[in-house]
Enzyme design. Structure first.
Site, PDB file in Angstrom:
ATOM      1  N   SER A  13      20.054   5.566  19.831  1.00 38.69           N
ATOM      2  CA  SER A  13      19.379   4.524  19.040  1.00 38.69           C
ATOM      3  C   SER A  13      20.083   3.174  19.172  1.00 38.69           C
ATOM      4  CB  SER A  13      19.271   4.939  17.573  1.00 38.69           C
ATOM      5  OG  SER A  13      20.538   5.001  16.957  1.00 38.69           O
ATOM      6  N   ASN A 115      32.940  -0.548  22.006  1.00 40.05           N
ATOM      7  CA  ASN A 115      32.454   0.674  21.368  1.00 40.05           C
ATOM      8  C   ASN A 115      31.947   0.332  19.971  1.00 40.05           C
ATOM      9  OD1 ASN A 115      32.124   3.532  20.959  1.00 40.05           O
ATOM     10  ND2 ASN A 115      34.011   3.534  19.744  1.00 40.05           N
ATOM     11  N   HIS A 117      31.799   2.254  16.221  1.00 42.22           N
ATOM     12  CA  HIS A 117      32.316   3.411  15.497  1.00 42.22           C
ATOM     13  C   HIS A 117      31.741   3.390  14.081  1.00 42.22           C
ATOM     14  CE1 HIS A 117      35.053   6.635  14.492  1.00 42.22           C
ATOM     15  NE2 HIS A 117      35.339   5.984  13.373  1.00 42.22           N
ATOM     16  N   THR A 149      40.653   0.538  23.544  1.00 44.74           N
ATOM     17  CA  THR A 149      42.010   0.675  24.071  1.00 44.74           C
ATOM     18  C   THR A 149      42.266   2.168  24.294  1.00 44.74           C
ATOM     19  OG1 THR A 149      43.055   0.948  21.919  1.00 44.74           O
ATOM     20  CG2 THR A 149      42.757  -1.315  22.696  1.00 44.74           C
ATOM     21  N   GLU A 151      44.116   3.967  22.573  1.00 44.86           N
ATOM     22  CA  GLU A 151      44.239   4.640  21.273  1.00 44.86           C
ATOM     23  C   GLU A 151      42.852   4.887  20.707  1.00 44.86           C
ATOM     24  OE1 GLU A 151      47.070   3.804  17.761  1.00 44.86           O
ATOM     25  OE2 GLU A 151      47.278   2.143  19.166  1.00 44.86           O
TER      26      GLU A 151
HETATM   27  C1  GAR Z   1      26.371   6.037  16.106  1.00 45.18           C
HETATM   28  O1  GAR Z   1      26.256   6.092  14.718  1.00 45.18           O
HETATM   29  C2  GAR Z   1      27.754   5.611  16.532  1.00 45.18           C
HETATM   30  O2  GAR Z   1      28.370   4.760  15.602  1.00 45.18           O
HETATM   31  C3  GAR Z   1      28.477   6.923  16.613  1.00 45.18           C
HETATM   32  O3  GAR Z   1      27.552   7.832  17.120  1.00 45.18           O
HETATM   33  C4  GAR Z   1      26.237   7.429  16.723  1.00 45.18           C
HETATM   34  C5  GAR Z   1      25.354   7.452  17.947  1.00 45.18           C
HETATM   35  O4  GAR Z   1      24.027   7.292  17.610  1.00 45.18           O
HETATM   36  N1  GAR Z   1      29.620   6.825  17.435  1.00 45.18           N
HETATM   37  C6  GAR Z   1      30.709   7.559  17.288  1.00 45.18           C
HETATM   38  O5  GAR Z   1      30.834   8.405  16.436  1.00 45.18           O
HETATM   39  C7  GAR Z   1      31.815   7.246  18.275  1.00 45.18           C
HETATM   40  N2  GAR Z   1      33.035   7.804  17.839  1.00 45.18           N
HETATM   41  P1  GAR Z   1      22.984   6.820  18.706  1.00 45.18           P
HETATM   42  O6  GAR Z   1      23.118   7.771  19.888  1.00 45.18           O
HETATM   43  O7  GAR Z   1      21.649   6.989  18.047  1.00 45.18           O
HETATM   44  O8  GAR Z   1      23.270   5.399  19.071  1.00 45.18           O
END
Ligand code: GAR
Length: 197
Positions: A13, A115, A117, A149, A151
């Site tokens: 999404s 990214n 998060h 990064t 981390e």
């Molecule tokens: C999103 O909410 C994103 O923030 C999260 O995965 C979801 C993906 O949704 N990301 C993480 O957890 C990364 N660590 P999407 O495939 O519908 O964009």
């Protein structure tokens, strides 16, 4: 026109929100802020990622680099880099891409890797962010766009959005509330980065 490559593992999404922002700019009625780039490809590490179909429907080239077919993280990342670099992207956008990347990969895209998060970093790096925010009794949750990064879930914060945690919230309800904000801040952050990089 600059190119970006978006990496996904799931529904896509956020990828779709960014791709739609890129495509709107090409129409007769530009939005106030265009992306200024073309989504050259969407690459998934999972063949069954729902976002692959969404990308194809948006007319975007898709590829799968299945991590399960590689013997090591290094070998997977090398193949992924090859698939990405074929498009010479100005920016590599992780959008729900659920793989830990090797230091070599991160170094290769230094300054070009972002990214999103689903928490207000530096709170709640890692998984299950929404349930953890609920369990901790947080009154606010949210999402963070950040540079990548070596981390996990650390790096310069580029954008954040906060939403309330409501009484009786489930992780699913909170995730949906956070995602509506993700779809607003991620395309804007990508546009800002492309303008200034
Ligand atoms: C999103 O909410 C994103 O923030 C999260 O995965 C979801 C993906 O949704 N990301 C993480 O957890 C990364 N660590 P999407 O495939 O519908 O964009």
């Amino acid at each position: 026109m600059q190119h970006i490559v978006i990496l996904i593992s799931g529904a896509g999404s956020n990828m779709a929100a960014i791709a739609r922002a890129a495509q709107r700019e090409r129409g007769p009625e530009p939005p106030p802020r265009g992306l200024g780039a073309r989504v050259a490809a969407v690459i998934s590490n999972r063949p069954d990622a729902g976002g692959l179909r969404v990308a194809a429907e948006l007319g975007i080239a898709t590829a799968v680099v299945d991590h399960k077919t590689f013997a090591s993280r290094e070998a997977f990342d090398a193949a992924l880099m090859q698939a990405i670099d074929a498009h010479a992207p100005a920016l590599v956008v992780l959008a729900g891409f659920m793989r830990v990347l090797t230091p070599g990969f991160v170094a290769h895209y230094a300054g070009r890797l972002v990214n999103i998060h689903p928490s207000l970093l530096p709170a709640f790096p890692g998984l299950h962010t929404h349930q953890r925010a609920i369990d901790e009794g947080c009154k606010l949750a949210g999402a963070t766009v950040h540079r990548v990064t070596t981390e996990l879930d650390r790096g310069d914060i580029l954008a954040q959005a906060a939403v309330p945690v409501l009484p009786g919230d489930t992780a699913e309800a909170l995730a949906a509330r956070v995602q509506t904000q993700e779809h607003l801040i991620y395309p804007r952050a990508v546009a800002d980065l492309l303008r200034t990089s």
